[in-house]
Write a protein that holds these residues in place. Structure first.
Motif, PDB file in Angstrom:
ATOM      1  N   ILE A   1       1.859   4.612   8.753  1.00 30.33           N
ATOM      2  CA  ILE A   1       3.096   4.011   8.274  1.00 30.33           C
ATOM      3  C   ILE A   1       3.727   4.996   7.298  1.00 30.33           C
ATOM      4  O   ILE A   1       3.027   5.806   6.692  1.00 30.33           O
ATOM      5  CB  ILE A   1       2.853   2.644   7.593  1.00 30.33           C
ATOM      6  CG1 ILE A   1       1.775   2.758   6.507  1.00 30.33           C
ATOM      7  CG2 ILE A   1       2.480   1.590   8.615  1.00 30.33           C
ATOM      8  CD1 ILE A   1       1.541   1.489   5.722  1.00 30.33           C
ATOM      9  N   ALA A   2       5.048   4.943   7.175  1.00 31.98           N
ATOM     10  CA  ALA A   2       5.740   5.927   6.349  1.00 31.98           C
ATOM     11  C   ALA A   2       6.832   5.255   5.525  1.00 31.98           C
ATOM     12  O   ALA A   2       7.411   4.243   5.933  1.00 31.98           O
ATOM     13  CB  ALA A   2       6.348   7.017   7.226  1.00 31.98           C
ATOM     14  N   LEU A   3       7.132   5.838   4.376  1.00 30.79           N
ATOM     15  CA  LEU A   3       8.170   5.295   3.501  1.00 30.79           C
ATOM     16  C   LEU A   3       9.499   5.166   4.233  1.00 30.79           C
ATOM     17  O   LEU A   3      10.207   4.159   4.085  1.00 30.79           O
ATOM     18  CB  LEU A   3       8.348   6.197   2.275  1.00 30.79           C
ATOM     19  CG  LEU A   3       7.267   6.142   1.197  1.00 30.79           C
ATOM     20  CD1 LEU A   3       7.518   7.219   0.142  1.00 30.79           C
ATOM     21  CD2 LEU A   3       7.217   4.766   0.536  1.00 30.79           C
ATOM     22  N   ASP A   4       9.852   6.174   5.024  1.00 28.58           N
ATOM     23  CA  ASP A   4      11.179   6.184   5.652  1.00 28.58           C
ATOM     24  C   ASP A   4      11.238   5.442   6.983  1.00 28.58           C
ATOM     25  O   ASP A   4      12.243   5.490   7.681  1.00 28.58           O
ATOM     26  CB  ASP A   4      11.671   7.620   5.826  1.00 28.58           C
ATOM     27  CG  ASP A   4      10.750   8.463   6.703  1.00 28.58           C
ATOM     28  OD1 ASP A   4       9.755   7.910   7.222  1.00 28.58           O
ATOM     29  OD2 ASP A   4      11.023   9.667   6.862  1.00 28.58           O
ATOM     30  N   ASP A   5      10.142   4.728   7.325  1.00 24.60           N
ATOM     31  CA  ASP A   5      10.131   3.995   8.604  1.00 24.60           C
ATOM     32  C   ASP A   5       9.217   2.770   8.493  1.00 24.60           C
ATOM     33  O   ASP A   5       8.490   2.448   9.416  1.00 24.60           O
ATOM     34  CB  ASP A   5       9.642   4.927   9.722  1.00 24.60           C
ATOM     35  CG  ASP A   5       9.723   4.281  11.105  1.00 24.60           C
ATOM     36  OD1 ASP A   5      10.655   3.484  11.333  1.00 24.60           O
ATOM     37  OD2 ASP A   5       8.848   4.568  11.936  1.00 24.60           O
ATOM     38  N   HIS A   6       9.267   2.088   7.361  1.00 21.82           N
ATOM     39  CA  HIS A   6       8.299   1.015   7.118  1.00 21.82           C
ATOM     40  C   HIS A   6       8.752  -0.346   7.632  1.00 21.82           C
ATOM     41  O   HIS A   6       7.921  -1.207   7.941  1.00 21.82           O
ATOM     42  CB  HIS A   6       7.985   0.912   5.622  1.00 21.82           C
ATOM     43  CG  HIS A   6       9.133   0.381   4.807  1.00 21.82           C
ATOM     44  ND1 HIS A   6       9.257  -0.960   4.485  1.00 21.82           N
ATOM     45  CD2 HIS A   6      10.209   1.002   4.268  1.00 21.82           C
ATOM     46  CE1 HIS A   6      10.351  -1.134   3.773  1.00 21.82           C
ATOM     47  NE2 HIS A   6      10.955   0.046   3.616  1.00 21.82           N
TER      48      HIS A   6
ATOM     49  N   VAL B   1       0.836  -1.200   0.000  1.00 21.42           N
ATOM     50  CA  VAL B   1       0.000   0.000   0.000  1.00 21.42           C
ATOM     51  C   VAL B   1       0.876   1.258   0.000  1.00 21.42           C
ATOM     52  O   VAL B   1       0.563   2.242  -0.684  1.00 21.42           O
ATOM     53  CB  VAL B   1      -0.976  -0.016   1.199  1.00 21.42           C
ATOM     54  CG1 VAL B   1      -1.677   1.324   1.350  1.00 21.42           C
ATOM     55  CG2 VAL B   1      -2.004  -1.123   1.010  1.00 21.42           C
ATOM     56  N   LEU B   2       1.983   1.236   0.723  1.00 20.06           N
ATOM     57  CA  LEU B   2       2.919   2.361   0.687  1.00 20.06           C
ATOM     58  C   LEU B   2       3.467   2.568  -0.725  1.00 20.06           C
ATOM     59  O   LEU B   2       3.587   3.709  -1.187  1.00 20.06           O
ATOM     60  CB  LEU B   2       4.076   2.117   1.648  1.00 20.06           C
ATOM     61  CG  LEU B   2       3.917   2.596   3.081  1.00 20.06           C
ATOM     62  CD1 LEU B   2       5.082   2.107   3.933  1.00 20.06           C
ATOM     63  CD2 LEU B   2       3.821   4.123   3.156  1.00 20.06           C
ATOM     64  N   GLY B   3       3.808   1.475  -1.403  1.00 21.35           N
ATOM     65  CA  GLY B   3       4.310   1.584  -2.771  1.00 21.35           C
ATOM     66  C   GLY B   3       3.305   2.240  -3.702  1.00 21.35           C
ATOM     67  O   GLY B   3       3.666   3.022  -4.586  1.00 21.35           O
TER      68      GLY B   3
ATOM     69  N   ARG C   1       3.212   9.063   3.575  1.00 23.99           N
ATOM     70  CA  ARG C   1       2.626   8.461   4.772  1.00 23.99           C
ATOM     71  C   ARG C   1       1.229   7.942   4.471  1.00 23.99           C
ATOM     72  O   ARG C   1       0.509   8.517   3.656  1.00 23.99           O
ATOM     73  CB  ARG C   1       2.555   9.472   5.916  1.00 23.99           C
ATOM     74  CG  ARG C   1       3.914   9.969   6.349  1.00 23.99           C
ATOM     75  CD  ARG C   1       3.831  11.066   7.403  1.00 23.99           C
ATOM     76  NE  ARG C   1       5.167  11.491   7.796  1.00 23.99           N
ATOM     77  CZ  ARG C   1       5.899  10.892   8.722  1.00 23.99           C
ATOM     78  NH1 ARG C   1       5.408   9.863   9.386  1.00 23.99           N
ATOM     79  NH2 ARG C   1       7.109  11.312   9.015  1.00 23.99           N
ATOM     80  N   VAL C   2       0.846   6.865   5.151  1.00 21.59           N
ATOM     81  CA  VAL C   2      -0.493   6.291   5.006  1.00 21.59           C
ATOM     82  C   VAL C   2      -1.105   6.131   6.393  1.00 21.59           C
ATOM     83  O   VAL C   2      -0.559   5.413   7.233  1.00 21.59           O
ATOM     84  CB  VAL C   2      -0.439   4.919   4.309  1.00 21.59           C
ATOM     85  CG1 VAL C   2      -1.811   4.243   4.331  1.00 21.59           C
ATOM     86  CG2 VAL C   2       0.054   5.060   2.867  1.00 21.59           C
ATOM     87  N   PRO C   3      -2.237   6.786   6.670  1.00 18.35           N
ATOM     88  CA  PRO C   3      -2.930   6.538   7.933  1.00 18.35           C
ATOM     89  C   PRO C   3      -3.400   5.086   7.990  1.00 18.35           C
ATOM     90  O   PRO C   3      -3.875   4.539   6.989  1.00 18.35           O
ATOM     91  CB  PRO C   3      -4.123   7.501   7.881  1.00 18.35           C
ATOM     92  CG  PRO C   3      -3.747   8.535   6.866  1.00 18.35           C
ATOM     93  CD  PRO C   3      -2.904   7.811   5.859  1.00 18.35           C
TER      94      PRO C   3
ATOM     95  N   LEU D   1       0.090   8.298  -5.519  1.00 14.41           N
ATOM     96  CA  LEU D   1      -1.176   9.014  -5.360  1.00 14.41           C
ATOM     97  C   LEU D   1      -1.098  10.200  -4.404  1.00 14.41           C
ATOM     98  O   LEU D   1      -1.879  11.144  -4.516  1.00 14.41           O
ATOM     99  CB  LEU D   1      -2.248   8.042  -4.851  1.00 14.41           C
ATOM    100  CG  LEU D   1      -2.668   6.955  -5.841  1.00 14.41           C
ATOM    101  CD1 LEU D   1      -3.434   5.848  -5.127  1.00 14.41           C
ATOM    102  CD2 LEU D   1      -3.523   7.547  -6.958  1.00 14.41           C
ATOM    103  N   ASP D   2      -0.161  10.164  -3.452  1.00 12.40           N
ATOM    104  CA  ASP D   2      -0.100  11.180  -2.401  1.00 12.40           C
ATOM    105  C   ASP D   2       1.365  11.527  -2.141  1.00 12.40           C
ATOM    106  O   ASP D   2       2.219  10.645  -2.109  1.00 12.40           O
ATOM    107  CB  ASP D   2      -0.751  10.639  -1.126  1.00 12.40           C
ATOM    108  CG  ASP D   2      -1.068  11.720  -0.114  1.00 12.40           C
ATOM    109  OD1 ASP D   2      -0.574  12.852  -0.273  1.00 12.40           O
ATOM    110  OD2 ASP D   2      -1.798  11.434   0.846  1.00 12.40           O
ATOM    111  N   ASP D   3       1.649  12.806  -1.954  1.00  8.89           N
ATOM    112  CA  ASP D   3       3.043  13.242  -1.890  1.00  8.89           C
ATOM    113  C   ASP D   3       3.641  13.324  -0.489  1.00  8.89           C
ATOM    114  O   ASP D   3       4.772  13.774  -0.328  1.00  8.89           O
ATOM    115  CB  ASP D   3       3.209  14.596  -2.588  1.00  8.89           C
ATOM    116  CG  ASP D   3       2.417  15.711  -1.909  1.00  8.89           C
ATOM    117  OD1 ASP D   3       1.813  15.458  -0.844  1.00  8.89           O
ATOM    118  OD2 ASP D   3       2.389  16.837  -2.461  1.00  8.89           O
TER     119      ASP D   3
END
Length: 241
Positions: free
Chosen positions: A93-98, A65-67, A77-79, A72-74
């Motif tokens: 969750i976040a790209l830099d801490d997944h 989902v992060l990928g 992060r994904v709630p 879709l969103d800049d």
């Protein structure tokens, strides 16, 4: 053009580069290259989900989902909403801490309860409305069974049809299980008798969701989104994105 560049993903989340590329290919196949959306992940924390946390299936879904969200969103992060009998956590969750993030979140949660879709849906709706987002939302909603209150889940989905939110349900578990009959029903609720637009989809990822290829998963996640987007725009529910 993707909301987040390949170069930024390579720097912040190199392990997700292949997922990012696969998601991008699916975006192109579905004609969504220019679309922006707020992406949400909802994950089942009921007792029957224990194996899917232990074997990494939930973490794998979060990474996928992060990928997708990077296109879709800049904000990178994904709630994420964890739910069982109640809402167990609203976090992100976040790209830099997944890496290992799901295990770290779950370590702080309590008892794994039953399954209340509508409470999780309410939490997502509240978060989206409070965020002030002007983009539509794509909600990836994972579960391994039906809800304890089917009437409430149906009522929330029908009311949410008036909002710029599309709910993509994913089933983990035995494809033959009757547990998923309700989700199939939700997917097919009539328009306009029950809801103003068809705002939900459902697909089954099987008993080992990690075995579903990235390409298939992304195509399933995005397969009904373009049709919903067109219908929601036609009804004035979506005015941008």
């Amino acid at each position: 053009m993707a909301a987040i560049s390949l170069e930024k993903v390579e720097r912040s989340a190199p392990a997700l580069v292949s997922l990012y590329k696969s998601a991008g290919a699916s975006m192109r196949r579905n004609g969504l290259e220019a679309v922006r959306a707020a992406v949400y992940l909802v994950v089942d924390y009921s007792g029957s989900m224990r194996q899917y946390y232990a074997d990494g299936s939930v973490q794998a879904l979060a990474d996928r989902v992060l990928g997708l969200s990077a296109h879709l969103d800049d904000d990178g992060r994904v709630p994420v909403v964890f739910f069982s009998t109640d809402v167990d956590a609203v976090t992100e969750i976040a790209l830099d801490d997944h890496r290992g993030k799901i295990d770290r979140i779950v370590a702080g949660l309590g008892h794994m309860g039953k399954t209340s879709y509508h409470l999780a849906m309410d939490a997502v709706i509240d978060h989206y409305l409070d965020s002030g987002s002007t983009e539509p939302a794509l909600v990836v909603f994972q579960t391994d069974g039906g809800p304890i209150n089917k009437a409430a889940a149906e009522r929330y989905l029908c009311k949410a049809a008036k909002l710029p939110m599309f709910w993509q349900f994913i089933g983990f578990g035995d494809r033959r299980s009757k547990q998923f009959d309700f989700l199939r029903k939700l997917d097919e609720l009539p328009v306009p008798a029950k809801r103003v637009v068809d705002n939900a989809g459902f697909f089954h990822a099987g008993s080992d969701p990690r075995r579903m290829s990235d390409a298939e998963l992304y195509d399933r996640l995005l397969g009904e989104y373009p049709q919903w987007l067109a219908a929601a725009r036609a009804r004035g529910i979506v005015t941008d994105g």
